[in-house]
Design an enzyme around this catalytic site. Structure first.
Site, PDB file in Angstrom:
ATOM      1  N   ASN A   9       0.869  -1.174   0.000  1.00  0.00           N
ATOM      2  CA  ASN A   9       0.000   0.000   0.000  1.00  0.00           C
ATOM      3  C   ASN A   9       0.909   1.228   0.000  1.00  0.00           C
ATOM      4  O   ASN A   9       1.496   1.571   1.023  1.00  0.00           O
ATOM      5  CB  ASN A   9      -0.889  -0.043   1.258  1.00  0.00           C
ATOM      6  CG  ASN A   9      -1.686   1.234   1.446  1.00  0.00           C
ATOM      7  OD1 ASN A   9      -1.778   2.073   0.550  1.00  0.00           O
ATOM      8  ND2 ASN A   9      -2.269   1.385   2.630  1.00  0.00           N
ATOM      9  N   TRP A  10       1.012   1.847  -1.158  1.00  0.00           N
ATOM     10  CA  TRP A  10       1.957   2.963  -1.292  1.00  0.00           C
ATOM     11  C   TRP A  10       1.419   4.265  -0.718  1.00  0.00           C
ATOM     12  O   TRP A  10       2.131   5.270  -0.678  1.00  0.00           O
ATOM     13  CB  TRP A  10       2.328   3.147  -2.767  1.00  0.00           C
ATOM     14  CG  TRP A  10       3.115   2.005  -3.349  1.00  0.00           C
ATOM     15  CD1 TRP A  10       3.505   0.848  -2.712  1.00  0.00           C
ATOM     16  CD2 TRP A  10       3.625   1.895  -4.686  1.00  0.00           C
ATOM     17  NE1 TRP A  10       4.210   0.040  -3.563  1.00  0.00           N
ATOM     18  CE2 TRP A  10       4.303   0.658  -4.781  1.00  0.00           C
ATOM     19  CE3 TRP A  10       3.571   2.718  -5.812  1.00  0.00           C
ATOM     20  CZ2 TRP A  10       4.931   0.231  -5.960  1.00  0.00           C
ATOM     21  CZ3 TRP A  10       4.185   2.290  -6.994  1.00  0.00           C
ATOM     22  CH2 TRP A  10       4.859   1.066  -7.053  1.00  0.00           C
ATOM     23  N   LYS A  11       0.159   4.268  -0.350  1.00  0.00           N
ATOM     24  CA  LYS A  11      -0.481   5.469   0.224  1.00  0.00           C
ATOM     25  C   LYS A  11      -0.283   6.672  -0.704  1.00  0.00           C
ATOM     26  O   LYS A  11      -0.213   6.498  -1.919  1.00  0.00           O
ATOM     27  CB  LYS A  11       0.042   5.720   1.636  1.00  0.00           C
ATOM     28  CG  LYS A  11      -0.096   4.461   2.510  1.00  0.00           C
ATOM     29  CD  LYS A  11       0.075   4.688   3.971  1.00  0.00           C
ATOM     30  CE  LYS A  11      -0.111   3.367   4.706  1.00  0.00           C
ATOM     31  NZ  LYS A  11      -0.010   3.483   6.139  1.00  0.00           N
ATOM     32  N   HIS A  96      -9.471   1.316   4.975  1.00  0.00           N
ATOM     33  CA  HIS A  96      -8.200   1.546   5.658  1.00  0.00           C
ATOM     34  C   HIS A  96      -8.411   2.526   6.816  1.00  0.00           C
ATOM     35  O   HIS A  96      -9.185   3.467   6.701  1.00  0.00           O
ATOM     36  CB  HIS A  96      -7.152   2.095   4.677  1.00  0.00           C
ATOM     37  CG  HIS A  96      -5.777   2.078   5.264  1.00  0.00           C
ATOM     38  ND1 HIS A  96      -5.340   3.048   6.130  1.00  0.00           N
ATOM     39  CD2 HIS A  96      -4.760   1.189   5.144  1.00  0.00           C
ATOM     40  CE1 HIS A  96      -4.108   2.742   6.516  1.00  0.00           C
ATOM     41  NE2 HIS A  96      -3.733   1.623   5.930  1.00  0.00           N
ATOM     42  N   GLU A  98      -6.742   4.902   7.923  1.00  0.00           N
ATOM     43  CA  GLU A  98      -6.479   6.321   7.623  1.00  0.00           C
ATOM     44  C   GLU A  98      -7.713   6.961   6.996  1.00  0.00           C
ATOM     45  O   GLU A  98      -8.001   8.134   7.227  1.00  0.00           O
ATOM     46  CB  GLU A  98      -5.239   6.449   6.726  1.00  0.00           C
ATOM     47  CG  GLU A  98      -3.957   6.244   7.524  1.00  0.00           C
ATOM     48  CD  GLU A  98      -2.787   5.671   6.742  1.00  0.00           C
ATOM     49  OE1 GLU A  98      -2.835   5.658   5.509  1.00  0.00           O
ATOM     50  OE2 GLU A  98      -1.823   5.211   7.396  1.00  0.00           O
ATOM     51  N   GLU A 168      -5.338  -4.676  10.897  1.00  0.00           N
ATOM     52  CA  GLU A 168      -4.338  -3.625  11.043  1.00  0.00           C
ATOM     53  C   GLU A 168      -4.623  -2.821  12.307  1.00  0.00           C
ATOM     54  O   GLU A 168      -5.423  -1.878  12.280  1.00  0.00           O
ATOM     55  CB  GLU A 168      -4.384  -2.682   9.841  1.00  0.00           C
ATOM     56  CG  GLU A 168      -4.059  -3.338   8.528  1.00  0.00           C
ATOM     57  CD  GLU A 168      -3.479  -2.336   7.539  1.00  0.00           C
ATOM     58  OE1 GLU A 168      -2.349  -2.551   7.091  1.00  0.00           O
ATOM     59  OE2 GLU A 168      -4.141  -1.323   7.247  1.00  0.00           O
ATOM     60  N   GLY A 174       2.474   2.556  10.721  1.00  0.00           N
ATOM     61  CA  GLY A 174       3.444   3.629  10.513  1.00  0.00           C
ATOM     62  C   GLY A 174       4.164   4.055  11.782  1.00  0.00           C
ATOM     63  O   GLY A 174       4.831   5.081  11.819  1.00  0.00           O
ATOM     64  N   SER A 213       3.396  -1.812  10.395  1.00  0.00           N
ATOM     65  CA  SER A 213       4.843  -1.853  10.610  1.00  0.00           C
ATOM     66  C   SER A 213       5.473  -3.206  10.264  1.00  0.00           C
ATOM     67  O   SER A 213       6.406  -3.657  10.928  1.00  0.00           O
ATOM     68  CB  SER A 213       5.194  -1.433  12.047  1.00  0.00           C
ATOM     69  OG  SER A 213       4.801  -0.086  12.278  1.00  0.00           O
ATOM     70  N   GLY A 234       2.914  -1.081   4.311  1.00  0.00           N
ATOM     71  CA  GLY A 234       2.952   0.331   3.938  1.00  0.00           C
ATOM     72  C   GLY A 234       4.379   0.780   3.684  1.00  0.00           C
ATOM     73  O   GLY A 234       4.938   0.581   2.598  1.00  0.00           O
ATOM     74  N   GLY A 235       4.997   1.360   4.709  1.00  0.00           N
ATOM     75  CA  GLY A 235       6.331   1.952   4.576  1.00  0.00           C
ATOM     76  C   GLY A 235       7.351   1.068   3.881  1.00  0.00           C
ATOM     77  O   GLY A 235       8.068   1.517   2.974  1.00  0.00           O
TER      78      GLY A 235
HETATM   79  P1  PGA Z   1       2.863   0.505   7.628  1.00  0.00           P
HETATM   80  O1  PGA Z   1       1.404   0.697   6.988  1.00  0.00           O
HETATM   81  O2  PGA Z   1       3.389  -0.795   7.114  1.00  0.00           O
HETATM   82  O3  PGA Z   1       3.634   1.683   7.167  1.00  0.00           O
HETATM   83  O4  PGA Z   1       2.655   0.483   9.118  1.00  0.00           O
HETATM   84  C1  PGA Z   1       0.537  -0.393   6.835  1.00  0.00           C
HETATM   85  C2  PGA Z   1      -0.768   0.059   6.268  1.00  0.00           C
HETATM   86  O5  PGA Z   1      -1.228   1.143   6.609  1.00  0.00           O
HETATM   87  O6  PGA Z   1      -1.395  -0.648   5.460  1.00  0.00           O
END
Ligand code: PGA
Length: 253
Positions: A9-11, A96, A98, A168, A174, A213, A234-235
């Site tokens: 997930n590149w956000k 998600h 966010e 999640e 993050g 994470s 994500g990251g």
């Molecule tokens: P993260 O994000 O790996 O940077 O914690 C995961 C996500 O939000 O899907």
């Protein structure tokens, strides 16, 4: 046996040129594993086309990070499931944290997005997870249960392979702080049971992945748990080497 799935997930990162370069890097470094592990890259909408071109013929699948529940009409700024399919997506992420937290997405919106996406033939990763406060109060399973029940009830899932639930925990996204494998497994086995109450036997075939994470160091122990079928990353998905290393580990076991 459920096939492992790793989704990046590149956000809201990557301009088109950067996105194409990253996709190329992932393609090259995971070539050996593309059939063994389901790999999904979910760039921002603006880079879907550029990334889609890089993924053609590679077995790596294209995903979007969000969708709207109507097919067309006066919904300024929104993108329909059909538009995503037309842009080469076979997957979409819905719910998600966010989006729930920053954009005010409700369980009902998540349910409508899930239903509309499945109807349009997209495969869906639906995200659930508790906040730190909910966890500290001991409400994790109750919160996650509410999210799963509201998302899945009445959505008519015919292909369990096309539905993934991503657990999640909000406090792990993050932050560099991930759930321990045992903590994640505890919640994810509860999710499978909850999904079973709604979907019956096919819940055993649904993949439940962990997100929050995830990196090349912690993925191995997470995947050792029976109800952790992969990861939403994500990251660490923003670098081809770390994404490849995570996919590599998923392909080994
Ligand atoms: P993260 O994000 O790996 O940077 O914690 C995961 C996500 O939000 O899907």
């Amino acid at each position: 046996m459920r096939k492992r799935l790793i989704a990046g997930n590149w956000k809201m990162n990557m301009l088109r040129g950067e996105a194409a370069e990253l996709a190329r890097g992932v393609v090259e470094s995971t070539r050996r594993l593309a059939g063994k592990v389901d790999i999904i890259l979910a760039p921002p909408f603006t880079a879907l086309d550029a990334v889609g071109k890089e993924l053609q013929g590679t077995g790596i699948m294209l995903g979007a990070q969000n969708v709207f529940w109507e097919e067309r009409g006066a919904f300024t700024g929104e993108i329909s499931p059909g538009m995503l399919a037309d842009s080469g997506c076979s997957w979409v992420i819905v719910g998600h944290s966010e989006r729930r937290r920053i954009l005010g997405e409700t369980d009902e919106m998540v349910r409508m997005k899930l239903a509309a996406s499945l109807k349009a033939g997209l495969k869906v990763i639906v995200c659930v997870g508790e906040t730190l406060e909910e966890r500290d109060r001991g409400h994790t399973v109750k919160v996650v249960e509410g999210q799963v029940v509201k998302a899945l009830t009445g959505t008519g899932i015919s292909d369990p392979g096309g539905l993934v639930i991503a657990y999640e925990p909000v406090w792990a996204i993050g932050t560099g702080r991930h759930a321990t494998p045992a903590e994640a497994e505890f919640v994810q086995s509860a999710i499978r049971e909850i999904a079973g109450n709604i979907l019956g036997d096919s819940a055993a075939r649904i993949r439940i992945v962990y997100g929050g994470s995830v990196n090349e160091e912690n993925i191995r122990d997470l995947l050792a748990e029976p109800d952790i079928d992969g990861a939403l990353v994500g990251g660490a998905s923003l670098r081809a080497e770390s994404m490849a290393s995570i996919v590599e580990t998923a392909g080994e076991q």
